[in-house]
Scaffold this motif. Structure first.
Motif, PDB file in Angstrom:
ATOM      1  N   THR A 172     -29.053  -9.168-115.340  1.00 40.43           N
ATOM      2  CA  THR A 172     -29.962  -8.027-115.268  1.00 40.43           C
ATOM      3  C   THR A 172     -29.409  -6.868-114.453  1.00 40.43           C
ATOM      4  O   THR A 172     -29.534  -5.716-114.847  1.00 40.43           O
ATOM      5  CB  THR A 172     -31.313  -8.472-114.663  1.00 40.43           C
ATOM      6  OG1 THR A 172     -31.780  -9.587-115.409  1.00 40.43           O
ATOM      7  CG2 THR A 172     -32.331  -7.365-114.729  1.00 40.43           C
TER       8      THR A 172
ATOM      9  N   GLU B  20     -28.205  -9.404-123.815  1.00 43.54           N
ATOM     10  CA  GLU B  20     -28.416 -10.717-123.215  1.00 43.54           C
ATOM     11  C   GLU B  20     -27.141 -11.368-122.692  1.00 43.54           C
ATOM     12  O   GLU B  20     -27.198 -12.387-122.025  1.00 43.54           O
ATOM     13  CB  GLU B  20     -29.118 -11.636-124.214  1.00 43.54           C
ATOM     14  CG  GLU B  20     -30.526 -11.171-124.478  1.00 43.54           C
ATOM     15  CD  GLU B  20     -31.488 -12.314-124.666  1.00 43.54           C
ATOM     16  OE1 GLU B  20     -31.045 -13.466-124.675  1.00 43.54           O
ATOM     17  OE2 GLU B  20     -32.673 -12.021-124.773  1.00 43.54           O
TER      18      GLU B  20
ATOM     19  N   ARG C  83     -26.826  -5.027-116.615  1.00 43.12           N
ATOM     20  CA  ARG C  83     -27.074  -5.085-118.049  1.00 43.12           C
ATOM     21  C   ARG C  83     -26.885  -3.751-118.761  1.00 43.12           C
ATOM     22  O   ARG C  83     -26.159  -3.662-119.747  1.00 43.12           O
ATOM     23  CB  ARG C  83     -28.485  -5.617-118.286  1.00 43.12           C
ATOM     24  CG  ARG C  83     -28.821  -5.788-119.734  1.00 43.12           C
ATOM     25  CD  ARG C  83     -30.062  -6.603-119.892  1.00 43.12           C
ATOM     26  NE  ARG C  83     -29.710  -7.986-119.600  1.00 43.12           N
ATOM     27  CZ  ARG C  83     -30.591  -8.942-119.372  1.00 43.12           C
ATOM     28  NH1 ARG C  83     -31.870  -8.656-119.379  1.00 43.12           N
ATOM     29  NH2 ARG C  83     -30.206 -10.159-119.133  1.00 43.12           N
TER      30      ARG C  83
ATOM     31  N   LEU D 172     -34.631 -13.945-116.276  1.00 38.08           N
ATOM     32  CA  LEU D 172     -33.987 -12.653-116.453  1.00 38.08           C
ATOM     33  C   LEU D 172     -33.268 -12.173-115.208  1.00 38.08           C
ATOM     34  O   LEU D 172     -32.267 -11.516-115.269  1.00 38.08           O
ATOM     35  CB  LEU D 172     -35.018 -11.597-116.867  1.00 38.08           C
ATOM     36  CG  LEU D 172     -35.571 -11.730-118.273  1.00 38.08           C
ATOM     37  CD1 LEU D 172     -36.649 -10.684-118.520  1.00 38.08           C
ATOM     38  CD2 LEU D 172     -34.466 -11.588-119.294  1.00 38.08           C
ATOM     39  N   ARG D 173     -33.797 -12.494-114.051  1.00 38.68           N
ATOM     40  CA  ARG D 173     -33.206 -12.048-112.793  1.00 38.68           C
ATOM     41  C   ARG D 173     -32.199 -13.077-112.288  1.00 38.68           C
ATOM     42  O   ARG D 173     -32.360 -14.277-112.474  1.00 38.68           O
ATOM     43  CB  ARG D 173     -34.283 -11.851-111.739  1.00 38.68           C
ATOM     44  CG  ARG D 173     -35.259 -10.788-112.134  1.00 38.68           C
ATOM     45  CD  ARG D 173     -35.498  -9.899-110.946  1.00 38.68           C
ATOM     46  NE  ARG D 173     -36.363  -8.824-111.350  1.00 38.68           N
ATOM     47  CZ  ARG D 173     -35.962  -7.574-111.486  1.00 38.68           C
ATOM     48  NH1 ARG D 173     -34.711  -7.256-111.257  1.00 38.68           N
ATOM     49  NH2 ARG D 173     -36.796  -6.639-111.818  1.00 38.68           N
TER      50      ARG D 173
END
Length: 116
Positions: free
Chosen positions: A48, A44, A51, A113-114
């Motif tokens: 993304t 995290e 990642r 997330l993106r």
């Protein structure tokens, strides 16, 4: 680990098999708690699009550097100082360093997330 590292290692160092098993089990439970969350935390930390690469490089390079050299370093420290508790001190110091690093991490639970 910062709290139980030295007492657990003291149990292991007694020479009594039952106490050594108890000390190892205490350390295993503490380490399991660390392992349960560290991978999610590391993932995290990164956007993304990078990642997996960032996680893979960060985790594996640090594991190789610190985990791979720990036996050699501990052997040298024990022989240099004559103190068999050096691995326990190392565990406490690294746990405190981890606590300092983790306390600076921002909560990203409600962020998308993106990347925008």
């Amino acid at each position: 680990m910062a709290v139980l590292g030295i007492p657990s290692y003291a149990l292991i160092a007694t020479g009594n098999m039952a106490l050594a098993i108890l000390g190892a089990c205490l350390m295993a439970v503490v380490f399991a708690g660390h392992t349960a969350v560290i991978h999610i935390l590391i993932v995290e930390l990164f956007p993304t699009r990078v990642r997996y690469s960032a996680y893979g490089l960060g985790y594996n390079v640090s594991s190789a550097l610190f985990g791979g050299t720990a036996p050699l370093l501990m052997t040298w420290l024990i022989s240099s100082t004559g103190n068999i508790y050096m691995p326990a001190f190392y565990a406490v110091i690294t746990a405190l360093g981890t606590l300092a690093a983790v306390s600076t991490v921002k909560d990203r639970a409600h962020l998308p997330l993106r990347d925008a």
